[in-house]
Scaffold this active site. Structure first.
Site, PDB file in Angstrom:
ATOM      1  N   HIS A  17      39.565  35.292  45.184  1.00  0.00           N
ATOM      2  CA  HIS A  17      40.375  36.506  45.019  1.00  0.00           C
ATOM      3  C   HIS A  17      39.930  37.659  45.900  1.00  0.00           C
ATOM      4  O   HIS A  17      40.423  38.773  45.721  1.00  0.00           O
ATOM      5  CB  HIS A  17      40.347  36.997  43.563  1.00  0.00           C
ATOM      6  N   LYS A  75      46.745  51.162  39.442  1.00  0.00           N
ATOM      7  CA  LYS A  75      45.847  50.053  39.764  1.00  0.00           C
ATOM      8  C   LYS A  75      44.429  50.597  39.665  1.00  0.00           C
ATOM      9  O   LYS A  75      44.240  51.806  39.560  1.00  0.00           O
ATOM     10  CB  LYS A  75      46.114  49.520  41.174  1.00  0.00           C
ATOM     11  N   ARG A  76      43.412  49.718  39.680  1.00  0.00           N
ATOM     12  CA  ARG A  76      42.049  50.205  39.694  1.00  0.00           C
ATOM     13  C   ARG A  76      41.854  51.182  40.862  1.00  0.00           C
ATOM     14  O   ARG A  76      42.500  51.052  41.907  1.00  0.00           O
ATOM     15  CB  ARG A  76      41.061  49.028  39.834  1.00  0.00           C
ATOM     16  N   LYS A 120      42.092  50.537  48.205  1.00  0.00           N
ATOM     17  CA  LYS A 120      43.474  50.666  47.712  1.00  0.00           C
ATOM     18  C   LYS A 120      44.089  52.014  48.135  1.00  0.00           C
ATOM     19  O   LYS A 120      45.278  52.227  48.021  1.00  0.00           O
ATOM     20  CB  LYS A 120      43.501  50.514  46.189  1.00  0.00           C
ATOM     21  N   THR A 132      49.291  42.220  42.131  1.00  0.00           N
ATOM     22  CA  THR A 132      50.274  41.662  41.198  1.00  0.00           C
ATOM     23  C   THR A 132      51.123  42.788  40.605  1.00  0.00           C
ATOM     24  O   THR A 132      52.269  42.554  40.222  1.00  0.00           O
ATOM     25  CB  THR A 132      49.592  40.872  40.061  1.00  0.00           C
ATOM     26  N   LYS A 160      55.274  43.297  39.617  1.00  0.00           N
ATOM     27  CA  LYS A 160      55.820  43.846  38.368  1.00  0.00           C
ATOM     28  C   LYS A 160      56.811  44.963  38.683  1.00  0.00           C
ATOM     29  O   LYS A 160      57.879  45.058  38.072  1.00  0.00           O
ATOM     30  CB  LYS A 160      54.684  44.364  37.473  1.00  0.00           C
TER      31      LYS A 160
HETATM   32  C1  26Q Z   1      31.553  39.896  39.397  1.00  0.00           C
HETATM   33  C2  26Q Z   1      30.211  39.801  39.175  1.00  0.00           C
HETATM   34  C3  26Q Z   1      29.569  40.702  38.351  1.00  0.00           C
HETATM   35  C4  26Q Z   1      30.314  41.680  37.706  1.00  0.00           C
HETATM   36  C5  26Q Z   1      31.668  41.767  37.916  1.00  0.00           C
HETATM   37  C6  26Q Z   1      32.295  40.883  38.772  1.00  0.00           C
HETATM   38  C7  26Q Z   1      33.746  40.984  38.991  1.00  0.00           C
HETATM   39  C8  26Q Z   1      34.622  41.261  37.955  1.00  0.00           C
HETATM   40  C9  26Q Z   1      35.978  41.383  38.173  1.00  0.00           C
HETATM   41  C10 26Q Z   1      34.273  40.801  40.254  1.00  0.00           C
HETATM   42  C11 26Q Z   1      35.647  40.901  40.467  1.00  0.00           C
HETATM   43  C12 26Q Z   1      36.512  41.196  39.427  1.00  0.00           C
HETATM   44  C13 26Q Z   1      37.952  41.324  39.603  1.00  0.00           C
HETATM   45  C14 26Q Z   1      38.606  41.118  40.724  1.00  0.00           C
HETATM   46  C15 26Q Z   1      40.062  41.275  40.845  1.00  0.00           C
HETATM   47  O1  26Q Z   1      40.724  41.721  39.921  1.00  0.00           O
HETATM   48  N1  26Q Z   1      40.642  40.879  41.978  1.00  0.00           N
HETATM   49  C16 26Q Z   1      42.084  40.955  42.160  1.00  0.00           C
HETATM   50  O2  26Q Z   1      42.639  39.721  41.774  1.00  0.00           O
HETATM   51  C17 26Q Z   1      44.057  39.791  41.746  1.00  0.00           C
HETATM   52  C18 26Q Z   1      44.578  38.472  41.227  1.00  0.00           C
HETATM   53  O3  26Q Z   1      44.446  37.478  42.188  1.00  0.00           O
HETATM   54  C19 26Q Z   1      44.603  40.109  43.122  1.00  0.00           C
HETATM   55  O4  26Q Z   1      45.997  40.294  43.004  1.00  0.00           O
HETATM   56  C20 26Q Z   1      43.963  41.372  43.695  1.00  0.00           C
HETATM   57  O5  26Q Z   1      44.364  41.539  45.038  1.00  0.00           O
HETATM   58  C21 26Q Z   1      42.448  41.247  43.612  1.00  0.00           C
HETATM   59  O6  26Q Z   1      41.836  42.452  44.029  1.00  0.00           O
END
Ligand code: 26Q
Length: 834
Positions: free
Chosen positions: A374, A565-566, A571, A673, A677
């Site tokens: 991702h 979004k975050r 972004k 995503t 929406k």
């Molecule tokens: C990893 C290790 C330690 C702590 C936290 C994490 C961690 C947690 C959440 C790393 C990444 C995330 C989330 C990532 C995320 O939401 N990515 C998004 O995924 C979506 C679904 O595929 C995409 O549409 C977005 O582009 C992408 O940013």
């Protein structure tokens, strides 16, 4: 029905008695019975929350009948089960969605009305399980909805966090994080199964020995063990009998916690051990990027992965399937690298516990696992330092070393005399402090690797996994993300859904691609009027919520320009903010300027430790304060930061958007995503050629999309050539003026220091090329304003966006995973015969 009557997955049961029980009574009667028997309340004194619980239990009972039938069918038949392993499932409020999927919303509304309750009030008080950060967690939830709807046998495996993502409040313009207490009043959807539990080891060391058959055996002598207990949530498909399960693991101390023989010191140690064990599933890490050295996070990942794989082996044993058929019974999808320790853990379970040879175990592991990437951002790639890994997971690390040894042998064989390549591909990064590269582990241990949008999958092969794509080209796929049209259209925009039924029939509800038929009506005046009436209603509803949450008055007639979004630099919420400042300054300079009234709406959480993201929130609120209170501007523009963006708030936001902001630096957003929406609900997109925007534009047609900005390739070239952001500020009066205004404290009540770090970063580094894209963004926003003034044209474009959004259903995405990666098939669940 009593919940412990329901069998664990894999077991069989006769559901007919409970089915009759539930269906024999009227629904209204069920609700009252649950109010009395489960809530221990009676109608005269029941609170709204009591009624919510009673209703939820009654809905759950209907699902459990289908769950029993589904489970029984999976146990009896030759089916393949898709297991979705994810550290996050951002499932959102459940009541409305479950009613929709069971097709009983009207029945429930009527029953509750007869009991003196409003269904809308009950829906409104539901706490949402915030078990995810954003896109990745929400994607997992959409996929569970589609799996059940497509009647594919599936289990979601994850962690039952006691505290999910924090609630966001805005104080003095800054983000404040409030603990999320979603379980405080109980979770009616959850079924805890103390009988379904597994032990997970941590720490200690390993010993080698030779067994009676002369085989080398490794024994892991752990320092401690934790028990994982299954907490299940039913996942009901839309208008089908299939009801799958989301199985989340809660950590507990092992039973050997012994009060019998202790002196005082041991007693306190024993209690401490219990506290530590229960800490494992306590809280979701609120970052959407890994942070170095977070031991507890690695422990969480191993904990849920080990429980899940042990659970799959248990189900296989219960079914009597032989071990070598494991990959025919299960496909396990790794949602990013967070569960990638599964590669080593499945090997460990097969070799150490089940006594398989390395080669037999490796064959099973690779044929079972598949990995979804991702992100391409280097700082977001997961790596764990060896000392930490060694001390927490000594046996899995040994296995990783052996996987690496054999893998690098293959690399050397295929690419002789290329030690640089060997270094690049190794599972162990030796460039600085030695670390395990989790993306390499996941790639080597899987039969499939996919990105989440066409552009992202290409870039993945060209960049982070380039060497792997050369070595194993047949492993690489693209599956463009999708979102569930149940929650994000039918549930959150029911009026538009009804209009679609009237215009093109209701076939789109089962097959979103049928929305395409709408294109033939894109010039129908009656449709235009109905379309605008519904959109205005949605905007009025959002305006009321904005007033309630922020005290800001917005005019539903204005163009609603939304970025939710975050908060992240890539972004580029700050690009949007700079444009807003420049528009404000333009309006001040030229009070007669004839522009479309706009309402700029932002929403999103910042990771608590991400100072720049928090500063961006402060900047937006600073701009809002100035602009909204400037009488010279009147209603011509408004700026809103909508607090606590989450799934529930999203239900009100997406259907009310005219313009969807998807403005990340090209090459940085894997897919997005939220963009989908918005599109499904008829918003137009202003966006870069990034992630799924590329495909959104392809589907909608270039004439129905506002494109701006550098391409991914131009971004790279600009950086290679030595990007100097300050030159862009020098060369653009509006941009320089906007930055000056910030520097002078215009949006920080005179404080000239507050945004210094943000300005420095933009002018000296600007890693995401905000300044390079500014001018083109402004020009594109001017085209948006022009188009908005032509109501017919805008309405037509809006209709065309909905019409061409069929591709972005998660049903399409799941069908692709099922066909190309998992080889799963639909299995019809027959309620009557179970
Ligand atoms: C990893 C290790 C330690 C702590 C936290 C994490 C961690 C947690 C959440 C790393 C990444 C995330 C989330 C990532 C995320 O939401 N990515 C998004 O995924 C979506 C679904 O595929 C995409 O549409 C977005 O582009 C992408 O940013």
């Amino acid at each position: 029905m009593i919940m412990s009557d329901v069998p664990a997955s894999g077991a069989t049961a006769n559901a007919s008695a409970t089915t009759t029980d539930v269906q024999g009574d009227t629904f209204q009667h069920d609700v009252v019975r649950n109010l009395i028997c489960r809530q221990a309340r009676y109608p005269d004194i029941a609170t709204t929350h009591d009624w919510y619980m009673a209703l939820a239990y009654s809905v759950r009972d209907r699902m459990l009948a289908r769950w029993a039938a589904s489970t029984k069918t999976y146990a009896a038949k030759d089916v393949k089960v898709a297991c979705y392993l994810s550290a996050e499932f951002l499932i959102g409020p459940q009541l409305g969605n479950n009613l929709l999927n069971l097709d009983m919303t009207s029945e429930a509304r009527e029953a509750m009305r007869a009991l003196g309750q409003s269904l809308d009030d009950l829906l409104a008080i539901e706490e949402e399980p915030g078990l995810g950060n954003g896109g990745l967690g929400r994607l997992a939830a959409c996929y569970l909805d589609s799996l059940a709807t497509l009647e594919i046998p599936a289990i979601g495996y994850g962690i039952r966090y006691e505290f999910g993502i924090f609630d966001q409040e805005i104080r003095d313009g800054w983000q404040a994080e409030i603990t999320d207490k979603w379980l405080q009043k109980g979770n009616p959807w959850e079924i805890v199964r103390p009988d379904v539990s597994h032990y997970v080891s941590f720490g200690g060391n390993t010993q080698s020995e030779t067994d009676a058959q002369g085989r080398l055996r490794v024994r892991w002598i752990p320092a401690r063990q934790v028990k994982g207990v299954a907490c299940d949530m039913p996942m009901q498909g839309y208008r089908v009998n299939t009801c799958n399960v989301l199985r989340l693991w809660k950590s507990e101390a092992v039973e050997s916690f012994d009060f019998q023989d202790f002196n005082a010191g041991e007693y306190y140690e024993a209690v401490e051990e219990k506290v530590v064990s229960e800490t494992l599933s306590k809280v979701l890490y609120p970052n959407d990027e890994p942070e170095a050295g977070k031991r507890l996070r690695l422990a969480q990942q191993y904990f849920f992965v080990s429980c899940s794989l042990q659970d799959m082996l248990r189900l296989m044993d219960a079914k009597g399937t032989p071990l070598d058929k494991f990959p025919d019974l299960f496909a396990a999808q790794l949602n990013d690298t967070h569960p990638s320790i599964a590669v080593a853990e499945l090997m460990r379970l097969l070799i150490d516990d089940r006594l398989l040879s390395w080669d037999a175990a490796w064959d099973i592991t690779q044929r079972t696992l598949a990995y979804t990437n991702h992100t391409l951002l280097p700082e977001a790639l997961e790596k764990w330092g060896l000392p930490l890994f060694q001390s927490l997971l000594p046996r899995p690390l040994e296995i990783i070393y052996e996987i690496n040894r054999r893998f690098l042998q293959d690399v050397r064989r295929q690419f002789p005399d290329d030690e640089a390549r060997v270094k690049r591909m190794s599972l162990i990064d030796e460039t600085g402090e030695r670390k395990v590269r989790m993306a390499h582990l996941a790639t080597v241990g899987s039969h499939s690797v996919n990105g989440v949008a066409a552009l992202h999958s290409e870039l993945l092969k060209q960049t982070v996994l380039h060497d792997f794509a050369e070595m194993f080209p047949e492993r690489f796929f693209n599956v463009t993300n999708g979102v569930t049209p149940r929650r994000f259209l039918m549930l959150s925009n029911p009026e538009l859904a009804r209009l679609l039924d009237q215009t093109i029939g209701n076939g789109w509800r089962r097959d979103l691609a049928q929305l395409d038929a709408l294109a033939a009506h894109a010039d129908d005046t009656a449709l235009h009027d109905a379309w605008r009436t519904i959109r205005r209603g949605n905007k009025t509803a959002l305006a009321a919520r904005i007033q309630n949450a922020t005290g800001i008055d917005v005019d539903p007639a204005a163009l609603f320009d939304i970025q939710v979004k975050r908060i992240h630099e890539y972004k580029r919420q700050h690009l949007n903010a700079l444009y807003i400042i420049s528009l404000y300054r333009r309006l001040l300079r030229d009070p007669n300027l004839d522009t479309a009234p706009r309402c700029f709406i932002f929403g999103g959480k910042a990771a608590p430790g991400y100072a720049m993201a928090k500063l961006i929130i402060r900047l937006i609120n600073g701009i809002a304060e100035v602009v909204n209170n400037d009488t010279k501007i009147g209603n011509r523009m408004k700026v809103v930061f909508y607090p606590d963006f989450n799934v529930k708030n999203g239900h009100w936001i997406y259907p009310a958007a005219d313009l969807s902001e998807q403005i990340s630096t090209a090459g940085k957003e894997a897919s997005g995503t939220g963009n989908m929406k918005f599109m499904i609900n008829g918003a137009l997109t202003i966006g870069t050629l990034d992630g799924a925007n590329v495909e959104i534009r392809e589907e909608a047609g270039a004439e129905n999309f506002f494109l701006f900005g550098l391409t991914a390739q131009q971004v790279e070239e600009r950086k290679q050539a030595g990007y100097r952001p300050a030159e862009y500020a020098q060369g653009n009066d509006d941009l320089r003026d906007a930055l000056d205004q910030i520097a002078q404290g215009r949006f920080s009540r005179g404080d000239k220091q507050m945004f210094q770090s943000l300005l420095d970063n933009l002018l000296k580094h600007d890693p995401f090329l905000v300044l390079a894209d500014f001018a083109d963004y402004v020009a594109c926003q001017d085209r948006v304003s022009e188009a908005w003034r032509d109501t017919r044209l805008w309405t037509r474009m809006s209709i065309m966006n909905t019409a061409r959004s069929g591709k972005f259903s998660s049903d399409r995405a799941i069908a692709e995973y099922g066909e190309h990666i998992w080889k799963t098939r639909a299995t019809r669940i027959d309620l009557a015969r179970s």
